[in-house]
Enzyme design. Sequence first.
Site, short mmCIF file in Angstrom:
data_model
loop_
_atom_site.label_atom_id
_atom_site.label_comp_id
_atom_site.label_asym_id
_atom_site.label_seq_id
_atom_site.Cartn_x
_atom_site.Cartn_y
_atom_site.Cartn_z
N MET A 389 0.75 -1.03 0.09
CA MET A 389 -0.06 -0.02 -0.16
C MET A 389 0.85 1.16 -0.11
O MET A 389 1.56 1.33 1.00
CB MET A 389 -0.99 -0.07 1.28
CG MET A 389 -1.95 -1.34 1.37
SD MET A 389 -2.80 -1.24 2.79
CE MET A 389 -1.46 -1.42 4.22
N CYS A 391 4.28 2.98 -0.62
CA CYS A 391 5.69 2.62 -0.97
C CYS A 391 6.06 1.38 -0.50
O CYS A 391 6.90 0.60 -1.11
CB CYS A 391 6.58 3.75 -0.79
SG CYS A 391 6.94 3.67 1.00
N GLU A 553 12.67 9.37 5.26
CA GLU A 553 12.76 10.90 4.65
C GLU A 553 13.02 11.68 5.51
O GLU A 553 14.33 12.03 6.09
CB GLU A 553 11.32 10.99 3.82
CG GLU A 553 11.43 12.19 3.01
CD GLU A 553 10.19 12.23 2.11
OE1 GLU A 553 10.02 13.48 1.44
OE2 GLU A 553 9.49 11.22 1.89
#
Length: 717
Positions: A389, A391, A553
Amino acid sequence: MMDVKQHLKTKLMLPKIVVKRDGYPMKFQLYKLEQVLSKLSLQDEKLELLSALLNRLNGQAQVSADQLAQELVTVLKQAGYEQEAAQFAAARQKEESDWSQQTDPAARLSRLQSKDPELVHENANKDSNVFNTQRDLTAGTVGKTLGLRLMPEHVAKAHLRGDIHYHDLDYTPWSPMTNCCLIDFKEMLTNGFKIGNAEVESPHSIQTATAQMSQIIANVASCQYGGCSADRVDELLEPFAFKNYEKHLKEGREFIDDPAKVELFAKKRTKKDIYDAMQALEYEINTLFSSQGQTPFTTLGFGLGTSWISREIQRSILKIRIAGLGKEKRTAIFPKLVYTLKKDLNLAPGDPNYDIKQLAVECATKRMYPDVLMYDTIKEITGSFKVPMGCRSFLQGWHDESGKEVNSGRMNLGVVTVNLPRIALESHGDFDLFWQIFEERMDVAKTALDFKVKRVLDATPENAPILYQYGAFGKRLSPDDDVSVMFKHERATVSLGYIGLYEVGTVFFGPNWEHDQAAHDFTVAIVKALNEHCAKWSQETGYHFSVYSTPSESLTDRFCRLDTERFGRIKDITAKDYYTNSFHYDVRKHPTPFEKLSFEMAYPHYAAGGFIHYCEYPNLRQNPKALEAVWDWAYDKVGYLGTNTPIDHCYRCGFQGEFKATARGFECPDCGNHDPKTCDCVKRTCGYLGNPLQRPMVHGRHVEIASRKKNLSSEMK
């Protein structure tokens, strides 16, 4: 520390519970008092001061956090440490002031207006220069402050301190949104759906089907905050392309007498329809903007279809991606492509779809996508086959009340990530203390995740009709139905994330621990312990808690920055300015793909709720067989594998390869060009690709990407 504990254990009856300001009872932890005294430079006086403090608390079963702080100030003053007492009181006052500021919408909006990079560039695929993104950032800024006030205070403060990270705070808990999902396109395209004022019937061609898919994606993305995926898109679209084929057969029979030529005519027309439809879908997704001010984070999974139509859909997806977007043929950022490898289908020469695999390899060397799923290993790790779902968030195998396996139409309810390097740093290399702190953080994370579930249950079907009433989540509810039927009995997942296993290993075993079996076993044991907690919580609650290898990130920077403020710059840990993503190999080193995957392959078996492996390569355009060799070797070892290879392109001087990371961002190494209008710079910043020239990244992510090394073993040459 052991002397202190033993002394106090034999002399005193210690409190068992500390009641936080929000009423939450936490286990009384002696190490926290020791940390406070260490910060006050009173290590040598620790035993004396702790004894005095705990004598004042002797016999109390529980104590409030405020009372404990007041008693510590009293003990410090009585012992003559007036300055240290004032320092401690001032630190608590500052913490309360910071709390007030962090939960003040006006203060946070002021940071946004001054273009604080932490707020403006928190997402590598959101362009903060455009109005709709600015609107979303403004709403998110207010949502974060209100959300912090809404959740349990000790959870909010743990988030602000950096003990945990409550993901997507700009949307949740202020709004009862869900996270990512696997859209049930088959249900919607078969039975029709409604968007706005339009009742949409089942499509009669592949062109209409892909047009409807793009509208569904845009609406789903606007009603949740995570990515969305289409599973087995080649098989999904096959029946609609078959309608094109039937139409062309009928048309051909009107003008052609030879049945064989009629079939050739119909196939040729249908193949063009398929290509045009898939090209339109690629362009539509890349030109969509959701209400969050960004292109929907979309993933397309394909590769298992065997009919000529499914094969043509697969081939078109790859050819279109290789061709590129627009007149400059730029690399498409979305949708993320995930190609499935399966033994006896496409893995080896002679398999019926091996030619499609060759095209997928070529595409990956030129555009980085597709990533690949290993069919058998994904089933082994997650319990069923499906694409992630978004990445990397994986659903676990699940069957409905009739015993039918269900994947599409399911979703994730949110993520909370634990800062593992901080636990290691706080433990000072003491394994027993590490596990003690770990257990405490698990309690906080569980409370945070419970709150995520609680807020999602406050939604009504009318809040997100596309999800609850018109089929995206599989079941179709009435406006007054309870949304919990979508989530309970472990139909949905809720995820416990983690970051920085490399840094944890470094604290205990030094910076080159990758080949130390004891170190590897210890880090695997950590992920296993996370998994055991999730299994226990699932059994207790009926919601599926899963371990998620967080795509760091901006978090790779945030946790490291906060820990640098607390512990200073520590070589190979905080001094790098970033933490390593989940279980990944240290990006500064030079492993071959085989060494890297061998090191990482054990972790996903305990982190089945989310994972991906990456390998770094030089320019592979002239050597696609090297990439195929890695895919083949990895098939029965890892489940999900991505390709990182330099594909940057400067249109000013013609350079193709890898741009150079500089203080101002990435630039062409030949001419220094960094203008996004004349450059195509594509980096993988988490599970998705991103363009750092158009959407600048925070420092930590620049450093991490710049640190990656490319190296192939002689076996691949």
